[in-house]
Design a protein around this motif. Structure first.
Motif, PDB file in Angstrom:
ATOM      1  N   UNK A 261       0.797  -1.223   0.000  1.00 22.58           N
ATOM      2  CA  UNK A 261       0.000   0.000   0.000  1.00 22.58           C
ATOM      3  C   UNK A 261       0.829   1.273   0.000  1.00 22.58           C
ATOM      4  N   UNK A 262       2.108   1.188   0.386  1.00 21.65           N
ATOM      5  CA  UNK A 262       2.926   2.410   0.473  1.00 21.65           C
ATOM      6  C   UNK A 262       3.932   2.547  -0.658  1.00 21.65           C
ATOM      7  N   UNK A 263       3.841   1.707  -1.677  1.00 19.18           N
ATOM      8  CA  UNK A 263       4.787   1.832  -2.785  1.00 19.18           C
ATOM      9  C   UNK A 263       4.454   3.072  -3.605  1.00 19.18           C
ATOM     10  N   UNK A 264       5.461   3.689  -4.220  1.00 17.86           N
ATOM     11  CA  UNK A 264       5.155   4.832  -5.082  1.00 17.86           C
ATOM     12  C   UNK A 264       4.286   4.384  -6.268  1.00 17.86           C
ATOM     13  N   UNK A 265       3.380   5.242  -6.663  1.00 19.11           N
ATOM     14  CA  UNK A 265       2.419   4.865  -7.704  1.00 19.11           C
ATOM     15  C   UNK A 265       3.113   4.613  -9.044  1.00 19.11           C
ATOM     16  N   UNK A 266       4.143   5.407  -9.331  1.00 15.90           N
ATOM     17  CA  UNK A 266       4.832   5.279 -10.622  1.00 15.90           C
ATOM     18  C   UNK A 266       6.164   4.583 -10.414  1.00 15.90           C
ATOM     19  N   UNK A 267       6.211   3.319 -10.816  1.00 22.40           N
ATOM     20  CA  UNK A 267       7.409   2.505 -10.592  1.00 22.40           C
ATOM     21  C   UNK A 267       7.479   1.446 -11.672  1.00 22.40           C
ATOM     22  N   UNK A 268       8.507   0.614 -11.587  1.00 22.91           N
ATOM     23  CA  UNK A 268       8.606  -0.518 -12.493  1.00 22.91           C
ATOM     24  C   UNK A 268       8.426  -1.793 -11.673  1.00 22.91           C
ATOM     25  N   UNK A 269       7.316  -2.477 -11.906  1.00 21.46           N
ATOM     26  CA  UNK A 269       7.106  -3.774 -11.259  1.00 21.46           C
ATOM     27  C   UNK A 269       7.809  -4.847 -12.078  1.00 21.46           C
ATOM     28  N   UNK A 270       8.557  -5.696 -11.390  1.00 16.85           N
ATOM     29  CA  UNK A 270       9.224  -6.807 -12.060  1.00 16.85           C
ATOM     30  C   UNK A 270       8.833  -8.082 -11.330  1.00 16.85           C
ATOM     31  N   UNK A 271       8.184  -8.977 -12.036  1.00 12.80           N
ATOM     32  CA  UNK A 271       7.708 -10.228 -11.426  1.00 12.80           C
ATOM     33  C   UNK A 271       8.567 -11.381 -11.905  1.00 12.80           C
ATOM     34  N   UNK A 272       9.169 -12.077 -10.943  1.00 19.09           N
ATOM     35  CA  UNK A 272      10.047 -13.204 -11.277  1.00 19.09           C
ATOM     36  C   UNK A 272       9.388 -14.502 -10.833  1.00 19.09           C
ATOM     37  N   UNK A 273       9.363 -15.481 -11.725  1.00 18.75           N
ATOM     38  CA  UNK A 273       8.779 -16.787 -11.394  1.00 18.75           C
ATOM     39  C   UNK A 273       9.699 -17.908 -11.830  1.00 18.75           C
ATOM     40  N   UNK A 274       9.742 -18.959 -11.015  1.00 22.16           N
ATOM     41  CA  UNK A 274      10.413 -20.188 -11.420  1.00 22.16           C
ATOM     42  C   UNK A 274       9.672 -20.752 -12.632  1.00 22.16           C
ATOM     43  N   UNK A 275      10.434 -21.179 -13.637  1.00 16.74           N
ATOM     44  CA  UNK A 275       9.801 -21.746 -14.836  1.00 16.74           C
ATOM     45  C   UNK A 275      10.408 -23.108 -15.150  1.00 16.74           C
ATOM     46  N   UNK A 276      10.859 -23.815 -14.093  1.00 17.34           N
ATOM     47  CA  UNK A 276      11.441 -25.148 -14.276  1.00 17.34           C
ATOM     48  C   UNK A 276      12.952 -25.072 -14.336  1.00 17.34           C
ATOM     49  N   UNK A 277      13.627 -25.846 -13.488  1.00 20.01           N
ATOM     50  CA  UNK A 277      15.090 -25.877 -13.480  1.00 20.01           C
ATOM     51  C   UNK A 277      15.679 -24.498 -13.254  1.00 20.01           C
ATOM     52  N   UNK A 278      16.575 -24.104 -14.137  1.00 19.40           N
ATOM     53  CA  UNK A 278      17.219 -22.795 -14.010  1.00 19.40           C
ATOM     54  C   UNK A 278      16.469 -21.710 -14.778  1.00 19.40           C
ATOM     55  N   UNK A 279      15.297 -22.025 -15.282  1.00 18.78           N
ATOM     56  CA  UNK A 279      14.556 -21.002 -16.027  1.00 18.78           C
ATOM     57  C   UNK A 279      13.779 -20.102 -15.076  1.00 18.78           C
TER      58      UNK A 279
END
Ligand SMILES: Nc1ncnc2c1ncn2[C@@H]1O[C@H](COP(=O)(O)OP(=O)(O)O)[C@@H](O)[C@H]1O
Ligand SMILES: [Mg+2]
Length: 156
Positions: free
Chosen positions: A118-136
């Motif tokens: 709730x306290x993050x600045x409104x204008x930012x860069x969201x980066x979502x990282x997910x495991x995609x199997x093994x080292x991916x």
């Protein structure tokens, strides 16, 4: 209104994720905020290492979690504030000063931003990282405003 642009990258090694971060670090300007969303081991700290490299910091500066919530690195082209909120308790958000760097001329990279969503600045860069199997790892880059979009564009 159209949905915000989403840029998706799949990396296959730690080094590839660092390179994504390096491009972000090279493109960053003072005041940019990057929120890194993703579970343990998804590559958030690895990405911050790349950001540090892109800002011209010496190798090996960025480390994994300690009990320090904000790590300041002043040796690069711009100061890097590396914020890791993993250990932040639910009642601590007001007292830690984790957000002090955002207003200043630094680049701020935040791990575990969900702790203070709730306290993050409104204008930012969201980066979502997910495991995609093994080292991916699947890395999605989602600007939340014009500043974030500009950074995403400079880094692409
Ligand atoms: N494609 C990849 N991108 C990033 N890290 C990877 C990748 N493949 C394997 N790894 C490993 O996954 C781990 C990621 O750790 P870290 O960056 O500390 O994650 P987090 O900060 O999200 O907990 C490291 O041990 C790294 O070597
Ligand atoms: Mg981490």
């Amino acid at each position: 209104m159209s949905a915000p642009p989403v840029n998706e990258i799949v990396t296959r090694s730690r080094e590839e994720t660092e390179k994504v971060g390096e491009r972000l670090g090279r493109g960053a300007v003072a005041g940019d905020v990057l929120a890194l969303w993703g579970e343990l081991g998804s590559g958030k700290t690895t990405l911050v290492r790349g950001i540090a490299r892109g800002l011209g910091l010496p190798q090996g500066e960025v480390t994994s979690p300690t009990f320090v919530i904000v790590h300041e690195h002043e040796e690069g082209r711009l100061p890097l504030f590396h914020v890791d909120l993993y250990r932040l308790g639910p009642d601590e958000t007001a007292s830690t000063g984790w957000d002090e760097g955002i207003a200043a001329g630094a680049v701020t990279a935040i791990e575990w931003p969900d702790r203070v969503a709730g306290s993050l600045p409104a204008d930012r860069l969201d980066i979502r990282l997910d495991h995609a199997g093994g080292d991916e790892r699947r890395i999605r880059i989602e600007p939340t405003g014009p500043r974030g979009s500009a950074l995403a564009e400079r880094a692409s």
